[in-house]
Design a protein around this motif. Structure first.
Motif, PDB file in Angstrom:
ATOM      1  N   GLY A 155       7.488   5.216  11.276  1.00  0.00           N
ATOM      2  CA  GLY A 155       7.057   3.835  11.149  1.00  0.00           C
ATOM      3  C   GLY A 155       5.745   3.709  10.406  1.00  0.00           C
ATOM      4  N   ASP A 156       4.819   4.620  10.683  1.00  0.00           N
ATOM      5  CA  ASP A 156       3.520   4.600  10.007  1.00  0.00           C
ATOM      6  C   ASP A 156       3.677   4.825   8.509  1.00  0.00           C
ATOM      7  OD1 ASP A 156       0.601   4.487  10.175  1.00  0.00           O
ATOM      8  OD2 ASP A 156       0.668   6.603   9.630  1.00  0.00           O
ATOM      9  N   LEU A 157       4.523   5.778   8.139  1.00  0.00           N
ATOM     10  CA  LEU A 157       4.755   6.068   6.722  1.00  0.00           C
ATOM     11  C   LEU A 157       5.449   4.897   6.038  1.00  0.00           C
ATOM     12  CD1 LEU A 157       4.685   8.046   4.358  1.00  0.00           C
ATOM     13  CD2 LEU A 157       6.858   9.004   5.189  1.00  0.00           C
ATOM     14  N   LEU A 158       6.440   4.323   6.712  1.00  0.00           N
ATOM     15  CA  LEU A 158       7.136   3.166   6.137  1.00  0.00           C
ATOM     16  C   LEU A 158       6.179   2.002   5.901  1.00  0.00           C
ATOM     17  CD1 LEU A 158      10.443   3.130   8.235  1.00  0.00           C
ATOM     18  CD2 LEU A 158      10.304   3.281   5.741  1.00  0.00           C
ATOM     19  N   MET A 159       5.292   1.774   6.857  1.00  0.00           N
ATOM     20  CA  MET A 159       4.346   0.669   6.718  1.00  0.00           C
ATOM     21  C   MET A 159       3.402   0.893   5.553  1.00  0.00           C
ATOM     22  SD  MET A 159       1.088  -0.679   7.436  1.00  0.00           S
ATOM     23  CE  MET A 159       0.320   0.310   8.722  1.00  0.00           C
ATOM     24  N   ARG A 160       2.877   2.119   5.415  1.00  0.00           N
ATOM     25  CA  ARG A 160       1.961   2.398   4.296  1.00  0.00           C
ATOM     26  C   ARG A 160       2.655   2.211   2.955  1.00  0.00           C
ATOM     27  NH1 ARG A 160       0.344   6.974   7.461  1.00  0.00           N
ATOM     28  NH2 ARG A 160       1.405   8.369   5.981  1.00  0.00           N
ATOM     29  N   ASN A 161       3.875   2.710   2.848  1.00  0.00           N
ATOM     30  CA  ASN A 161       4.622   2.561   1.596  1.00  0.00           C
ATOM     31  C   ASN A 161       4.971   1.101   1.328  1.00  0.00           C
ATOM     32  OD1 ASN A 161       4.563   5.323   1.148  1.00  0.00           O
ATOM     33  ND2 ASN A 161       6.568   5.684   2.051  1.00  0.00           N
ATOM     34  N   ALA A 162       5.288   0.373   2.398  1.00  0.00           N
ATOM     35  CA  ALA A 162       5.630  -1.040   2.257  1.00  0.00           C
ATOM     36  C   ALA A 162       4.432  -1.852   1.777  1.00  0.00           C
ATOM     37  CB  ALA A 162       6.141  -1.592   3.588  1.00  0.00           C
ATOM     38  N   LEU A 163       3.260  -1.565   2.319  1.00  0.00           N
ATOM     39  CA  LEU A 163       2.055  -2.274   1.884  1.00  0.00           C
ATOM     40  C   LEU A 163       1.707  -1.941   0.441  1.00  0.00           C
ATOM     41  CD1 LEU A 163      -0.302  -2.082   5.011  1.00  0.00           C
ATOM     42  CD2 LEU A 163       1.034  -4.026   4.196  1.00  0.00           C
ATOM     43  N   ALA A 164       1.865  -0.683   0.079  1.00  0.00           N
ATOM     44  CA  ALA A 164       1.584  -0.285  -1.307  1.00  0.00           C
ATOM     45  C   ALA A 164       2.489  -1.044  -2.265  1.00  0.00           C
ATOM     46  CB  ALA A 164       1.772   1.222  -1.464  1.00  0.00           C
ATOM     47  N   ASP A 165       3.770  -1.143  -1.928  1.00  0.00           N
ATOM     48  CA  ASP A 165       4.718  -1.864  -2.774  1.00  0.00           C
ATOM     49  C   ASP A 165       4.407  -3.355  -2.803  1.00  0.00           C
ATOM     50  OD1 ASP A 165       7.432  -1.866  -4.240  1.00  0.00           O
ATOM     51  OD2 ASP A 165       7.724  -3.368  -2.663  1.00  0.00           O
ATOM     52  N   LEU A 166       4.027  -3.896  -1.647  1.00  0.00           N
ATOM     53  CA  LEU A 166       3.704  -5.322  -1.552  1.00  0.00           C
ATOM     54  C   LEU A 166       2.536  -5.669  -2.463  1.00  0.00           C
ATOM     55  CD1 LEU A 166       4.219  -8.038   0.020  1.00  0.00           C
ATOM     56  CD2 LEU A 166       2.468  -7.246   1.628  1.00  0.00           C
ATOM     57  N   PHE A 167       1.463  -4.896  -2.390  1.00  0.00           N
ATOM     58  CA  PHE A 167       0.274  -5.172  -3.198  1.00  0.00           C
ATOM     59  C   PHE A 167       0.519  -4.946  -4.689  1.00  0.00           C
ATOM     60  CE2 PHE A 167      -2.183  -3.848   0.794  1.00  0.00           C
ATOM     61  CZ  PHE A 167      -2.239  -5.145   1.250  1.00  0.00           C
ATOM     62  N   LYS A 168       1.409  -4.027  -4.989  1.00  0.00           N
ATOM     63  CA  LYS A 168       1.670  -3.687  -6.390  1.00  0.00           C
ATOM     64  C   LYS A 168       2.620  -4.673  -7.067  1.00  0.00           C
ATOM     65  CE  LYS A 168       3.406   0.083  -9.319  1.00  0.00           C
ATOM     66  NZ  LYS A 168       3.963   1.466  -9.327  1.00  0.00           N
ATOM     67  N   ASN A 169       3.636  -5.126  -6.329  1.00  0.00           N
ATOM     68  CA  ASN A 169       4.725  -5.855  -6.979  1.00  0.00           C
ATOM     69  C   ASN A 169       4.844  -7.327  -6.599  1.00  0.00           C
ATOM     70  OD1 ASN A 169       5.755  -3.522  -8.391  1.00  0.00           O
ATOM     71  ND2 ASN A 169       6.560  -2.796  -6.424  1.00  0.00           N
ATOM     72  N   GLU A 170       4.131  -7.768  -5.553  1.00  0.00           N
ATOM     73  CA  GLU A 170       4.224  -9.179  -5.168  1.00  0.00           C
ATOM     74  C   GLU A 170       3.088  -9.967  -5.813  1.00  0.00           C
ATOM     75  OE1 GLU A 170       5.299 -12.417  -4.501  1.00  0.00           O
ATOM     76  OE2 GLU A 170       6.620 -11.113  -3.298  1.00  0.00           O
ATOM     77  N   SER A 171       3.451 -10.960  -6.611  1.00  0.00           N
ATOM     78  CA  SER A 171       2.448 -11.739  -7.344  1.00  0.00           C
ATOM     79  C   SER A 171       1.975 -12.968  -6.566  1.00  0.00           C
ATOM     80  CB  SER A 171       3.011 -12.182  -8.699  1.00  0.00           C
ATOM     81  OG  SER A 171       4.191 -12.964  -8.519  1.00  0.00           O
ATOM     82  N   ASP A 172       2.728 -13.388  -5.573  1.00  0.00           N
ATOM     83  CA  ASP A 172       2.366 -14.572  -4.790  1.00  0.00           C
ATOM     84  C   ASP A 172       1.412 -14.154  -3.668  1.00  0.00           C
ATOM     85  OD1 ASP A 172       2.191 -16.743  -3.067  1.00  0.00           O
ATOM     86  OD2 ASP A 172       4.287 -17.307  -3.316  1.00  0.00           O
ATOM     87  N   PRO A 173       0.150 -14.593  -3.731  1.00  0.00           N
ATOM     88  CA  PRO A 173      -0.831 -14.161  -2.726  1.00  0.00           C
ATOM     89  C   PRO A 173      -0.490 -14.633  -1.313  1.00  0.00           C
ATOM     90  CG  PRO A 173      -1.745 -15.912  -4.093  1.00  0.00           C
ATOM     91  CD  PRO A 173      -0.467 -15.487  -4.741  1.00  0.00           C
ATOM     92  N   ILE A 174       0.167 -15.777  -1.182  1.00  0.00           N
ATOM     93  CA  ILE A 174       0.545 -16.271   0.144  1.00  0.00           C
ATOM     94  C   ILE A 174       1.584 -15.347   0.767  1.00  0.00           C
ATOM     95  CG2 ILE A 174       1.526 -18.179   1.459  1.00  0.00           C
ATOM     96  CD1 ILE A 174      -1.239 -18.717   0.266  1.00  0.00           C
ATOM     97  N   LYS A 175       2.545 -14.918  -0.019  1.00  0.00           N
ATOM     98  CA  LYS A 175       3.548 -13.982   0.480  1.00  0.00           C
ATOM     99  C   LYS A 175       2.907 -12.652   0.869  1.00  0.00           C
ATOM    100  CE  LYS A 175       7.663 -15.766  -1.858  1.00  0.00           C
ATOM    101  NZ  LYS A 175       8.772 -15.471  -2.819  1.00  0.00           N
ATOM    102  N   VAL A 176       1.920 -12.228   0.095  1.00  0.00           N
ATOM    103  CA  VAL A 176       1.220 -10.988   0.414  1.00  0.00           C
ATOM    104  C   VAL A 176       0.559 -11.099   1.778  1.00  0.00           C
ATOM    105  CG1 VAL A 176      -0.720  -9.489  -0.194  1.00  0.00           C
ATOM    106  CG2 VAL A 176       0.842 -10.292  -1.979  1.00  0.00           C
ATOM    107  N   ILE A 177      -0.110 -12.221   2.028  1.00  0.00           N
ATOM    108  CA  ILE A 177      -0.798 -12.428   3.305  1.00  0.00           C
ATOM    109  C   ILE A 177       0.204 -12.434   4.463  1.00  0.00           C
ATOM    110  CG2 ILE A 177      -2.111 -14.091   4.686  1.00  0.00           C
ATOM    111  CD1 ILE A 177      -3.460 -14.959   2.012  1.00  0.00           C
TER     112      ILE A 177
END
Length: 208
Positions: A155-177
């Protein structure tokens, strides 16, 4: 008269197992929510009902503990285990509430993977807790705890990878939050499963 003060030793294990089954149900409902966001409101309402049922079991268990003269395992361990089990259901309910509050219309594969880890963890928990009825099953109980530690790491690894992808590929700041908080809460839920494993291991050590 003294005999009437003695508890049925299965009572506390019954409470634990009832609570574990609710944890499994709540996690499965959450998995359905993130897999199919279309019916989130109805499933969130069911999770809230489950959370109330779990609270009721916790309260009954705690009240019974205060009235019980002799307990099958240490009183502090009974209280600690029940509280940590309740934390898991509380985490699931808080995540479900935020999915609805944030009006999530589209899910993320990482969220589905994290909830899948949580569902698997709740199944390991009930196996470990059931094993506490018979301390001759210590090796089996320990194996379930080891699996819970492994699932927390996943779960910890999945979360770190998920956050990395979120910050890299999501352009909508509200969705990021929104998704940052949801993903972190999902990982916290798996942390709470690990906390249950720690308590169970302590119970096994105390009774070995």
């Amino acid at each position: 008269m003294f005999k009437n003060l003695l508890p049925r030793e299965t009572n506390f294990f019954d409470y634990f197992e009832q609570h574990c089954r609710l944890g499994i149900e709540a996690s499965k409902e959450l998995l359905a929510m993130v897999s199919n966001p279309g019916d989130m409101t109805e499933r969130a309402a069911r999770i809230k009902e489950i959370e109330r049922e779990a609270d009721s079991i916790t309260h009954v268990c705690t009240d019974t503990l205060h009235k019980t003269f002799i307990t099958p395992i240490d009183r502090g361990e009974i209280l600690g285990l029940m509280q940590r089990l309740d934390d898991i259901v509380d985490s699931v309910e808080s995540i479900a509430a935020r999915l609805v509050m944030y009006d999530i219309k589209e899910s993320r594969s990482e969220a589905v993977a994290l909830v899948d880890v949580l569902v698997r963890a709740t199944h390991e928990i009930i196996q470990a807790v059931t094993g506490l009825r018979n301390m001759s099953n210590q090796d089996t109980i320990k194996q379930h705890c080891i699996m819970l530690f492994d699932l927390e790491n996943q779960g910890d690894l999945l979360m770190r990878n998920a956050l990395a992808d979120l910050f890299k590929n999501e352009s909508d700041p509200i969705k990021v939050i929104k998704w940052k908080e949801i993903l972190e809460r999902l990982e916290k839920a798996t942390d709470r499963c690990e906390s249950v494993a720690n308590i169970i291991q302590g119970i096994v050590i105390e009774n070995s």
